[in-house]
Design a protein around this motif. Structure first.
Motif, PDB file in Angstrom:
ATOM      1  N   THR A 144       0.830  -1.215   0.000  1.00 45.08           N
ATOM      2  CA  THR A 144       0.000   0.000   0.000  1.00 45.08           C
ATOM      3  C   THR A 144       0.859   1.259   0.000  1.00 45.08           C
ATOM      4  OG1 THR A 144      -0.150  -0.183   2.400  1.00 45.08           O
ATOM      5  CG2 THR A 144      -2.015  -1.002   1.119  1.00 45.08           C
ATOM      6  N   VAL A 145       1.944   1.213   0.780  1.00 43.01           N
ATOM      7  CA  VAL A 145       2.802   2.401   0.833  1.00 43.01           C
ATOM      8  C   VAL A 145       3.466   2.637  -0.522  1.00 43.01           C
ATOM      9  CG1 VAL A 145       4.910   3.360   1.819  1.00 43.01           C
ATOM     10  CG2 VAL A 145       3.176   2.387   3.313  1.00 43.01           C
ATOM     11  N   VAL A 146       3.873   1.539  -1.177  1.00 41.65           N
ATOM     12  CA  VAL A 146       4.471   1.703  -2.512  1.00 41.65           C
ATOM     13  C   VAL A 146       3.448   2.297  -3.478  1.00 41.65           C
ATOM     14  CG1 VAL A 146       5.312   0.426  -4.539  1.00 41.65           C
ATOM     15  CG2 VAL A 146       6.276  -0.031  -2.274  1.00 41.65           C
ATOM     16  N   LEU A 147       2.199   1.811  -3.416  1.00 44.24           N
ATOM     17  CA  LEU A 147       1.174   2.355  -4.318  1.00 44.24           C
ATOM     18  C   LEU A 147       0.927   3.839  -4.043  1.00 44.24           C
ATOM     19  CD1 LEU A 147      -1.358  -0.598  -4.492  1.00 44.24           C
ATOM     20  CD2 LEU A 147       0.010   0.351  -6.364  1.00 44.24           C
ATOM     21  N   LEU A 148       0.909   4.213  -2.761  1.00 44.29           N
ATOM     22  CA  LEU A 148       0.720   5.631  -2.421  1.00 44.29           C
ATOM     23  C   LEU A 148       1.888   6.464  -2.943  1.00 44.29           C
ATOM     24  CD1 LEU A 148      -0.706   5.315   1.214  1.00 44.29           C
ATOM     25  CD2 LEU A 148      -1.901   6.199  -0.802  1.00 44.29           C
ATOM     26  N   LEU A 149       3.086   5.883  -2.816  1.00 38.25           N
ATOM     27  CA  LEU A 149       4.271   6.588  -3.301  1.00 38.25           C
ATOM     28  C   LEU A 149       4.195   6.798  -4.810  1.00 38.25           C
ATOM     29  CD1 LEU A 149       7.174   7.670  -2.840  1.00 38.25           C
ATOM     30  CD2 LEU A 149       7.981   5.360  -3.300  1.00 38.25           C
ATOM     31  N   VAL A 150       3.779   5.739  -5.520  1.00 40.58           N
ATOM     32  CA  VAL A 150       3.635   5.851  -6.974  1.00 40.58           C
ATOM     33  C   VAL A 150       2.632   6.954  -7.318  1.00 40.58           C
ATOM     34  CG1 VAL A 150       2.765   4.657  -9.038  1.00 40.58           C
ATOM     35  CG2 VAL A 150       4.340   3.488  -7.469  1.00 40.58           C
ATOM     36  N   LEU A 151       1.532   6.974  -6.564  1.00 41.26           N
ATOM     37  CA  LEU A 151       0.494   7.985  -6.809  1.00 41.26           C
ATOM     38  C   LEU A 151       1.054   9.398  -6.605  1.00 41.26           C
ATOM     39  CD1 LEU A 151      -2.414   8.698  -7.394  1.00 41.26           C
ATOM     40  CD2 LEU A 151      -2.986   8.217  -5.001  1.00 41.26           C
ATOM     41  N   VAL A 152       1.751   9.598  -5.491  1.00 42.84           N
ATOM     42  CA  VAL A 152       2.321  10.914  -5.194  1.00 42.84           C
ATOM     43  C   VAL A 152       3.322  11.319  -6.281  1.00 42.84           C
ATOM     44  CG1 VAL A 152       3.859  12.149  -3.616  1.00 42.84           C
ATOM     45  CG2 VAL A 152       1.944  10.832  -2.713  1.00 42.84           C
ATOM     46  N   GLN A 153       4.169  10.345  -6.632  1.00 43.24           N
ATOM     47  CA  GLN A 153       5.183  10.615  -7.646  1.00 43.24           C
ATOM     48  C   GLN A 153       4.538  11.005  -8.982  1.00 43.24           C
ATOM     49  OE1 GLN A 153       8.251  10.444  -6.563  1.00 43.24           O
ATOM     50  NE2 GLN A 153       9.259  11.003  -8.477  1.00 43.24           N
ATOM     51  N   ALA A 154       3.480  10.275  -9.334  1.00 44.46           N
ATOM     52  CA  ALA A 154       2.798  10.552 -10.606  1.00 44.46           C
ATOM     53  C   ALA A 154       2.167  11.941 -10.575  1.00 44.46           C
ATOM     54  CB  ALA A 154       1.735   9.490 -10.871  1.00 44.46           C
TER      55      ALA A 154
END
Ligand SMILES: Nc1ncnc2c1ncn2[C@@H]1O[C@H](COP(=O)(O)OP(=O)(O)O)[C@@H](O)[C@H]1O
Ligand SMILES: [Mg+2]
Lengths: 221, 337
Positions: free
Chosen positions: A196-206
């Motif tokens: 979940t944290v990786v997905l949130l990170l991807v979202l923020v990065q995007a």
């Protein structure tokens, strides 16, 4: 590795991702619709601006500061009755949106005010000298000139909203943050936490990348 | 075209009470239609305040400003908008919209005035042609040089077909060569369109090149007004003298360090090019040293000004001899000590 991923239910993760995205999308649209005019009014009623008004500016500024100083978790709980009145529930994606907007709109309004302050006063003056009405100055000169700053402000706000959506999990909003708290934290399922944290990170990065790209596109300085 | 009647302007001070500062006090002047009127003054003299009163960006605290028949302070919102379409303005820092292209900037005042798309397009093309920027229509201001930016500013100011053009330090951010080109363009607009121009500057050189008349502003007051030749060649006020000597590159105290009598010779027209200096020296036995000076044109008339110190021989006779030849002689300083 397979043991590490044993707790992952990908369909649940997918659903949580969708929930996070719809909370983000819905609250972002409303935040801009509410925060932009608030920020513009805040700017225009400020000292030596075209609608200078000490009282209106002071009241607006105070309301914004109050909303911004309340920790978001508290805002979530305090707003439950109002949320129920507005959308009929305090749960799920719909129940999360009112507190998300209440938390993010004042923040965005402040950023809008700052972006507008960056606009060259000379350009505003030149617009008046060309015979523009106030409305034309705001829509035709002030906002277009501030566009790169406004896009940057929207990007920062969207990213702040991502972390707010995670906190909204506390009141049963669903989404990736909710998953991280319920499974990753409370049940010690580290793999769920990591995913979940990786997905949130991807979202923020995007969001940051898209925001930066749009700023570059609209900036002609 | 423009008259100021005993106009004053006071800005509220930073504090709640007191601290008000008078930017202009008792200014009266008038600008005739078709004239290029200069206002010269040091920084903080009130020049920008004066020019901004003309298009109502500031309201006078006292007195009356009349422009093209309208009492500016008495105009309502629409009256003021109409006036501003008749009075164009350009700025020291150009003040172009960075978010719009060159064409977009020029089209802006036309769109504000509610002109049709076809009209906006045709007029924009015509204006860009006039300032020589047709090829730059789709560029953004950030891609232009200072001179090109000011040309966009001028095209934009002319868009609604004004009768008056206000220039607030329009060349102060430009290099000398570009300044020359912009002043030339402004001069042409004055001649070809009969545009009345009010030009504000802190450089006497700018006034000398394009203005018909000039007002000298000091501490919010007009200390001298007159035709440029008069103010430039024979300044009456200390302020005007300072601007003139500055433009000539002669330090104000040039006389103090040298012997003899320091005089300024003013040659005009034909006399400018006659070899008079040597002749006078031979005839009267005076020696001269040149402290400063230049040969130039005041609009179309050539003139020369020389600051000399005269020693030995018959100085009085030398001065009479210069005067007989149509050279004006002003005493700058007596024997230096
Ligand atoms: N908006 C303003 N508020 C307060 N004081 C001002 C304002 N504009 C100008 N002044 C003051 O008025 C005086 C004249 O300013 P200005 O007209 O800009 O002079 P100039 O253009 O000759 O440099 C200055 O002392 C300046 O500080
Ligand atoms: Mg100024």
């Amino acid at each position: 590795m397979s043991a590490f991923m044993e707790n992952i239910d990908w369909s649940e993760i997918g659903q949580a991702t969708l929930d996070t995205l719809s909370m983000l999308g819905g609250s972002m649209v409303l935040t801009v619709l509410l925060g932009l005019p608030l920020g513009v009014i805040l700017f225009l009623t400020g000292p030596s601006q075209m609608l200078h008004n000490r009282i209106a500016n002071g009241v607006l500024s105070l309301v914004i500061n109050i909303l911004r100083s309340v920790p978001f978790v508290i805002l979530l709980i305090v707003m439950i009755p109002l949320t129920v009145a507005l959308v009929g529930t305090s749960l799920g994606v719909a129940g999360a949106i009112p507190p998300l907007v209440a938390g993010a709109a004042p923040f965005f309004a402040r950023l809008v005010e700052t972006a507008l302050r960056e606009v060259d006063k000379g350009v505003i003056e030149a617009s008046f000298a060309m015979g523009a009405r106030r409305r034309q100055v705001v829509l035709g000169a002030l906002l277009p000139e501030a566009m790169p700053g406004l896009i940057a402000a929207a990007t920062v706000t969207a990213i702040a909203l991502v972390s707010y959506t995670a906190m909204a999990g506390v009141v049963g909003a669903g989404g990736l943050g909710d998953l991280a708290i319920r499974f990753g934290y409370q049940r010690f399922q580290t793999d769920v936490m990591v995913v979940t944290v990786v997905l949130l990170l991807v979202l923020v990065q995007a969001l940051q990348m898209v925001g930066d790209a749009v700023v570059r596109k609209v900036s002609h300085r | 075209m423009i008259t100021f009647e005993d106009v004053s302007k006071t800005y509220a001070g930073p504090g709640k009470q007191g601290g008000d500062r008078a930017a202009l006090a008792g200014v009266s002047l008038s600008v005739a239609p078709g004239e290029v009127f200069g206002v010269i003054g040091a920084s903080g003299a009130g020049k920008s305040t004066l020019i901004r009163l003309i298009n109502g960006l500031e309201k006078p605290s006292g007195g009356k400003v009349v422009v093209d028949g309208d009492d500016v302070a008495a105009l309502g919102v629409e009256g003021l908008r109409s006036l501003r379409r008749r009075v164009g303005m350009i700025f020291q820092h150009f003040n172009l919209l960075s978010s719009k292209t060159v064409a977009g900037n020029v089209a802006f005042p036309l769109k504000l005035a509610g002109r049709s798309d076809a009209e906006v397009k045709a007029r924009t093309a015509e204006l860009l042609e006039r300032v020589g920027l047709t090829d730059f229509a789709n560029k953004y201001p950030a891609q232009l040089s200072g001179g090109q930016k000011q040309r966009v500013g001028i095209a934009r100011a002319l868009a609604t077909g004004p009768k008056v053009l206000l220039c607030d330090e329009a060349t102060s951010a430009l290099d000398p060569e570009t300044t020359e080109q912009i002043l030339e363009l402004v001069s042409n607009l004055n001649r070809e369109l009969g545009l009345t121009i009010v030009l504000i500057t802190h450089e006497m050189d700018v006034v000398r090149r394009v203005c018909d008349r000039v007002a000298v502003l000091e501490g919010g007051k007009v200390v001298e007004t007159g035709p440029v030749e008069q103010v430039f060649l024979h300044p009456a006020s200390a302020t005007a003298r300072r601007f003139v000597t500055e433009a000539d590159g002669v330090p104000g105290e040039a006389g103090a360090a040298v012997d003899g009598r320091v005089v300024r010779l003013t040659f005009r027209g034909e006399a400018t090019y006659r070899p008079i200096l040597g002749a006078v020296a031979r005839e009267t036995g005076v020696d001269y040293s040149i402290l400063g000076g230049r040969i130039h044109r005041l609009r179309e008339t050539p003139y020369g000004q020389l600051t000399l110190s005269l020693t030995g021989g018959d100085v009085e006779a030398a001065i009479r001899r210069f005067q007989a030849d149509g050279v004006r002689v002003d005493l700058v300083a007596e024997a230096g000590r």
